[in-house]
Design a protein around this motif. Structure first.
Motif, PDB file in Angstrom:
ATOM      1  N   GLN A  15       0.827  -1.203   0.000  1.00 38.11           N
ATOM      2  CA  GLN A  15       0.000   0.000   0.000  1.00 38.11           C
ATOM      3  C   GLN A  15       0.865   1.258   0.000  1.00 38.11           C
ATOM      4  N   HIS A  16       1.931   1.228   0.769  1.00 39.89           N
ATOM      5  CA  HIS A  16       2.831   2.394   0.834  1.00 39.89           C
ATOM      6  C   HIS A  16       3.449   2.676  -0.539  1.00 39.89           C
ATOM      7  N   CYS A  37       2.156   1.982  -3.350  1.00 40.99           N
ATOM      8  CA  CYS A  37       1.078   2.454  -4.231  1.00 40.99           C
ATOM      9  C   CYS A  37       0.515   3.806  -3.811  1.00 40.99           C
ATOM     10  N   VAL A  82      -0.822   4.771  -0.644  1.00 37.23           N
ATOM     11  CA  VAL A  82      -1.894   4.813   0.354  1.00 37.23           C
ATOM     12  C   VAL A  82      -1.261   5.066   1.718  1.00 37.23           C
ATOM     13  N   TYR A  91      -5.443   4.224  -7.364  1.00 42.63           N
ATOM     14  CA  TYR A  91      -6.651   4.101  -6.530  1.00 42.63           C
ATOM     15  C   TYR A  91      -7.859   3.725  -7.389  1.00 42.63           C
ATOM     16  N   SER A 137      -5.150  -4.107  11.234  1.00 43.25           N
ATOM     17  CA  SER A 137      -5.061  -2.666  10.995  1.00 43.25           C
ATOM     18  C   SER A 137      -5.003  -1.939  12.332  1.00 43.25           C
ATOM     19  N   VAL A 195      -2.034  -2.231   8.404  1.00 37.43           N
ATOM     20  CA  VAL A 195      -2.737  -2.154   7.116  1.00 37.43           C
ATOM     21  C   VAL A 195      -3.751  -1.020   7.139  1.00 37.43           C
ATOM     22  N   VAL A 202      -8.701   0.353   2.982  1.00 40.60           N
ATOM     23  CA  VAL A 202      -9.266   1.137   1.889  1.00 40.60           C
ATOM     24  C   VAL A 202     -10.697   0.696   1.608  1.00 40.60           C
ATOM     25  N   TYR A 228      -4.235  -4.266  -2.235  1.00 42.85           N
ATOM     26  CA  TYR A 228      -4.250  -2.798  -2.181  1.00 42.85           C
ATOM     27  C   TYR A 228      -5.301  -2.284  -1.201  1.00 42.85           C
ATOM     28  N   GLY A 262      -6.471  -3.746   1.336  1.00 45.93           N
ATOM     29  CA  GLY A 262      -6.223  -4.208   2.702  1.00 45.93           C
ATOM     30  C   GLY A 262      -7.106  -5.337   3.171  1.00 45.93           C
TER      31      GLY A 262
END
Length: 374
Positions: free
Chosen positions: A26-27, A29, A31, A84, A143, A146, A149, A206, A208
């Protein structure tokens, strides 16, 4: 020099299941989680996509609430809007709206026989995937670290990823069922199926919802099932079309499987999703038999008509399905109010989507005939 032993299978599984691996992807990409105090978890310069015209950080929230708890999720920062939107589209390729759009379009406008067989395969794959989730009971990636999203299915279990299973089963089965039947390049068809699968799998990491292990097992699970199920599709489809007993048996077995899956674990929205899938498959089986009885079952092969005809069929068929769902829901609403229990939703959803599946094959084609679209 000391020789290192290779990691054990358990260590490899723990590594692939590590939520920090998801957070790292994610980082990369773009997010970012929002840390109390208004800062993001990013290290370094923020991307321009996360800054609005006034210079402040532009935050985003999950598109839909949690289907079980109603939780709206936490805000986060998106630094790469292209990724996104790309991965949001990818994850939608495994959600209800896509299935309600894709399968009817395939049946009405591409190839009815391929559509029926693909739905049959999809039902088997998704049912086994949902049951495996409930039997294993593995939770979603933690999370933090994570970023969630998406939270729509956050209350469900994680292993295996049924999005990854359907994204493997549908495009590759479509490729195997249509190559040589439709005119296209082998390598183009294979590449399209692989891109579809890869997009959905990456999208689930992506947003999560899944670890890398969940996705890999989902792909492998479908890959094992495809060679076992594909050879049976033609024979089962012909049996259902030619025998009322076979179609009724499919509907009864699907109903029994839905009730069985509801007892695997405590209540969750995956039970209702499983009932929808099984109901759709039962409705398609009964609709196939009804079409054959009335002599309306189209011959095997691509559907007639060009893009204008396909568009008109779509415009005429979708209202039929929406009306079917609304009418069946309203008729069954009294049952839900009377029992006032979540489990009453299982047979109701089975019947609602059974009616929808039936009319994909029966009522909608009748409307097309009346409008001279077939």
């Amino acid at each position: 020099m000391e020789k290192r032993n290779p990691p054990s299978l358990g260590q490899l599984f723990r590594f692939l299941q590590d939520p920090h691996l998801v957070a790292r992807f994610q980082h990369i990409c773009g997010v970012r989680a929002i840390i109390p105090g208004g800062e993001t978890s990013a290290l370094g310069k923020r991307g321009s996509d996360s800054i609005d015209r006034n210079g402040s950080v532009r935050t985003t929230k999950p598109l839909r609430k949690n289907s079980l708890t109603g939780d709206a999720g936490q805000e986060f920062v998106v630094e790469n809007r292209f990724l996104y939107y790309l991965f949001t589209f990818g994850t939608e390729l495994g959600n209800e709206l896509f299935y309600l759009s894709f399968f009817p379009f395939l049946v009405w406008n591409a190839d009815p026989a391929v559509g029926r067989r693909l739905i049959m395969l999809w039902v088997w794959v998704m049912y086994l995937g949902q049951c495996t989730k409930d039997l294993l009971g593995w939770s979603r990636p933690a999370s933090p670290p994570v970023v969630k999203v998406e939270v729509l299915y956050d209350s469900e279990y994680s292993m295996p990823s049924t999005h990854a299973m359907s994204a493997t089963a549908i495009p590759f089965a479509l490729f195997f069922l249509t190559f040589g039947r439709w005119q296209y390049s082998f390598w183009l068809g294979l590449a399209a199926a692989a891109c579809w699968c890869l997009l959905v799998c990456l999208s689930r990491i992506y947003v999560g919802m899944h670890s890398l292990l969940d996705v890999m097992v989902g792909v492998a699970y479908s890959a094992v099932m495809l060679p076992l199920l594909l050879p049976a599709l033609d024979a089962v489809d012909e049996l259902v079309a030619s025998s009322g007993y076979a179609a009724a048996t499919v509907a009864a077995v699907h109903a029994a499987l839905g009730l069985l899956s509801s007892k695997l674990d405590g209540w969750s929205t995956s039970r209702a999703d499983t009932a929808q899938i099984l109901g759709s498959g039962a409705g398609v089986a009964l609709g196939t038999r009804a079409e054959r009885l009335l002599g309306l079952l189209p011959a095997d092969g691509p559907s007639a008509g060009g893009p204008p005809t396909a568009a008109l069929r779509w415009l005429a068929g979708v209202p039929v399905l929406l009306a079917t769902r609304a009418l069946t829901k309203s008729l069954l609403a009294a049952t839900l109010r009377r029992f006032r229990r979540p489990r009453a939703e299982i047979p109701c959803r089975y019947l609602v989507y059974g009616a929808v599946g039936f009319n994909v094959l029966f009522l909608a084609p009748l409307v097309f005939r009346l409008l001279r679209l077939s």
